[in-house]
Scaffold this active site. Sequence first.
Site, PDB file in Angstrom:
ATOM      1  N   ASP A 148      16.065 -12.172  -5.580  1.00  0.00           N
ATOM      2  CA  ASP A 148      17.231 -11.470  -5.512  1.00  0.00           C
ATOM      3  C   ASP A 148      17.800 -10.371  -5.904  1.00  0.00           C
ATOM      4  O   ASP A 148      18.650 -10.179  -6.607  1.00  0.00           O
ATOM      5  CB  ASP A 148      18.514 -12.506  -5.915  1.00  0.00           C
ATOM      6  N   ASP A 175      15.968 -12.676  -0.502  1.00  0.00           N
ATOM      7  CA  ASP A 175      17.253 -11.828  -0.758  1.00  0.00           C
ATOM      8  C   ASP A 175      16.810 -10.456  -1.198  1.00  0.00           C
ATOM      9  O   ASP A 175      16.959 -10.209  -2.480  1.00  0.00           O
ATOM     10  CB  ASP A 175      18.172 -12.484  -1.594  1.00  0.00           C
ATOM     11  N   TYR A 178      20.214  -7.290   0.243  1.00  0.00           N
ATOM     12  CA  TYR A 178      21.578  -7.248   0.197  1.00  0.00           C
ATOM     13  C   TYR A 178      22.132  -6.298   1.183  1.00  0.00           C
ATOM     14  O   TYR A 178      23.427  -5.781   0.909  1.00  0.00           O
ATOM     15  CB  TYR A 178      22.381  -7.293  -1.110  1.00  0.00           C
ATOM     16  N   ASN A 208      18.481 -16.081   2.342  1.00  0.00           N
ATOM     17  CA  ASN A 208      19.605 -16.089   3.442  1.00  0.00           C
ATOM     18  C   ASN A 208      20.132 -14.641   3.709  1.00  0.00           C
ATOM     19  O   ASN A 208      20.720 -14.673   4.949  1.00  0.00           O
ATOM     20  CB  ASN A 208      20.820 -17.125   2.983  1.00  0.00           C
ATOM     21  N   HIS A 292      12.779 -19.603  -1.347  1.00  0.00           N
ATOM     22  CA  HIS A 292      14.125 -19.000  -1.756  1.00  0.00           C
ATOM     23  C   HIS A 292      15.132 -20.235  -2.294  1.00  0.00           C
ATOM     24  O   HIS A 292      15.499 -19.843  -3.459  1.00  0.00           O
ATOM     25  CB  HIS A 292      15.028 -18.445  -0.671  1.00  0.00           C
ATOM     26  N   HIS A 302      25.534 -23.102  -5.547  1.00  0.00           N
ATOM     27  CA  HIS A 302      24.516 -23.447  -4.362  1.00  0.00           C
ATOM     28  C   HIS A 302      24.040 -24.853  -4.534  1.00  0.00           C
ATOM     29  O   HIS A 302      23.182 -25.202  -4.014  1.00  0.00           O
ATOM     30  CB  HIS A 302      23.209 -22.649  -4.114  1.00  0.00           C
ATOM     31  N   HIS A 331      17.908 -17.301  -4.968  1.00  0.00           N
ATOM     32  CA  HIS A 331      19.028 -17.889  -4.649  1.00  0.00           C
ATOM     33  C   HIS A 331      20.140 -18.068  -5.675  1.00  0.00           C
ATOM     34  O   HIS A 331      21.075 -17.799  -5.465  1.00  0.00           O
ATOM     35  CB  HIS A 331      18.707 -19.262  -3.958  1.00  0.00           C
ATOM     36  N   VAL A 332      19.815 -18.725  -6.799  1.00  0.00           N
ATOM     37  CA  VAL A 332      20.949 -18.680  -7.750  1.00  0.00           C
ATOM     38  C   VAL A 332      20.680 -17.718  -8.831  1.00  0.00           C
ATOM     39  O   VAL A 332      19.564 -17.619  -9.398  1.00  0.00           O
ATOM     40  CB  VAL A 332      20.530 -20.272  -8.599  1.00  0.00           C
ATOM     41  N   HIS A 333      21.588 -16.909  -9.023  1.00  0.00           N
ATOM     42  CA  HIS A 333      21.458 -15.940  -9.872  1.00  0.00           C
ATOM     43  C   HIS A 333      21.354 -16.072 -11.253  1.00  0.00           C
ATOM     44  O   HIS A 333      22.428 -15.543 -12.131  1.00  0.00           O
ATOM     45  CB  HIS A 333      22.526 -14.717  -9.608  1.00  0.00           C
TER      46      HIS A 333
HETATM   47 FE   LIG Z   1      20.200 -16.080  -1.690  1.00  0.00          FE
END
Ligand SMILES: [Fe+2]
Length: 427
Positions: A148, A175, A178, A208, A292, A302, A331-333
């Site tokens: 990400d 990701d 962005y 996503n 992801h 999420h 996905h999870v930052h």
């Molecule tokens: Fe994501």
Amino acid sequence: MALKSLVLVLGFAVAIVSAAEYRRPPPRNSLSRSLVKELDDVDSTSPQQVHISLSGENNMRISWITSDPTPAVVYYGTSPGANTFSANGSTNQYKYLLYKSGEIHNAIIGPLNRNTVYYYRCGSTSSPELSFKTPPSTFPIKFSVLGDPGQTEWTKTTLDHISKSDYDVLLLPGDLSYADFYQPLWDTFGQLVQPLASARPWMVTHGNHEIEKIPVVRREKFTSYNARWVMPYEESGSSSNLYYSFEVAGVHVIMLGSYADFGPDSDQYRWLQSDLGKVDRSKTPWLIAVVHAPWYSSNEAHQGEYESVGMKKAMEDLLYKARVDAVFAGHVHAYERFVRVYKDEANECGPVYINIGDGGNREGLASRYMDPQPKVSGFREPSFGHGQLLVVNATHALWSWHRNDDDVAVASDHIWLTSLLSVSNCS
Ligand SMILES: [Fe+2]
Ligand SMILES: *[C@@H]1O[C@H](CO)[C@@H](O)[C@H](O)[C@H]1NC(C)=O
Ligand SMILES: *[C@@H]1O[C@H](CO)[C@@H](O)[C@H](O)[C@H]1NC(C)=O
């Protein structure tokens, strides 16, 4: 009024408590303005946004963009200035609403020697010379894992750390830019990562943020991602750029697609079954997967999403039975590492699940965790950083997580992994 102040006071108290737990880094700016300026300074036939990726066992795909049409040719050799070899590729373009992309070129070069520096020029012999190093043919091999990333000053710090890590291949669990529908941000992202991505193969899968579908207006998904980040899906028998696999130095890597169909009737599921069937652990003692949306996470962000829960339900058995050693997700930052797990229970034959979505994008960190910490969650922390997987030999690999606030030499979390091939109960 009284209630409002009470809420404020409580909120403040909560902030103080969590501040004591972690010294949270402040947000940093997006880089797009300076990156746009850099792109404006590139002349219209000069290669920009150069990145490379593995293609089969001995080849490399070179990808780059020019504003004006130029030949899709790469000149390369093993010494500076050499044009010993050349390869022709192909060019494509895409439109997205009012945006029209530059000329996107892809050329596959090789066969190449292993563990060797190559010098190359894209488009013409007068283009600036770049260089990359091919991965080794055998252990040790080092992967960097970047999730990400986006394009903020934090991203830049993460990339600076990675560039000092002396890695062979980068894995990116989705990701990327962005851009979020604003296509010029794909170009600035390409420019931001070029110094690293033109020097080592970057193997990515989508998240996503790559979907970029607009209800009613635009039904097609992954337009920009598929045009700009072509991965070796054909080389690995996949019919989609959204999932594929590759092998390098004794490691079989499966790049899954969270936002492509994954149910038992799907093409991705059948491809995964067949790909796992082809794995020869005597040739690739290590088997890892990248996806992801995480199948295991104790972060509040999420939770319960279909891509996590549904895909885990559909595919966890396949990975478990194939004795996958580790699964990296984004996905999870934040950063979180699980113990070996299967169906939510610790299991010595299950994969180690690692969430590494903390590359530094503009959405910031996911700082809230479920309490208490599940037994199977071994380490969790919401800080920006990246991971390194140093596969030492057929049985041992060192996983480490490097927090951006520290020197890259400092591993904020590390663990030795033993390949499941060598665990007698599991083989
Ligand atoms: Fe994501
Ligand atoms: C690439 O294409 C050019 C122009 O068509 C041709 O002259 C050249 O021989 C080709 N090179 C290779 C390696 O096929
Ligand atoms: C593999 O690496 C580990 C860790 O360095 C070492 O302890 C082990 O002896 C090595 N195995 C072989 C077969 O060399």
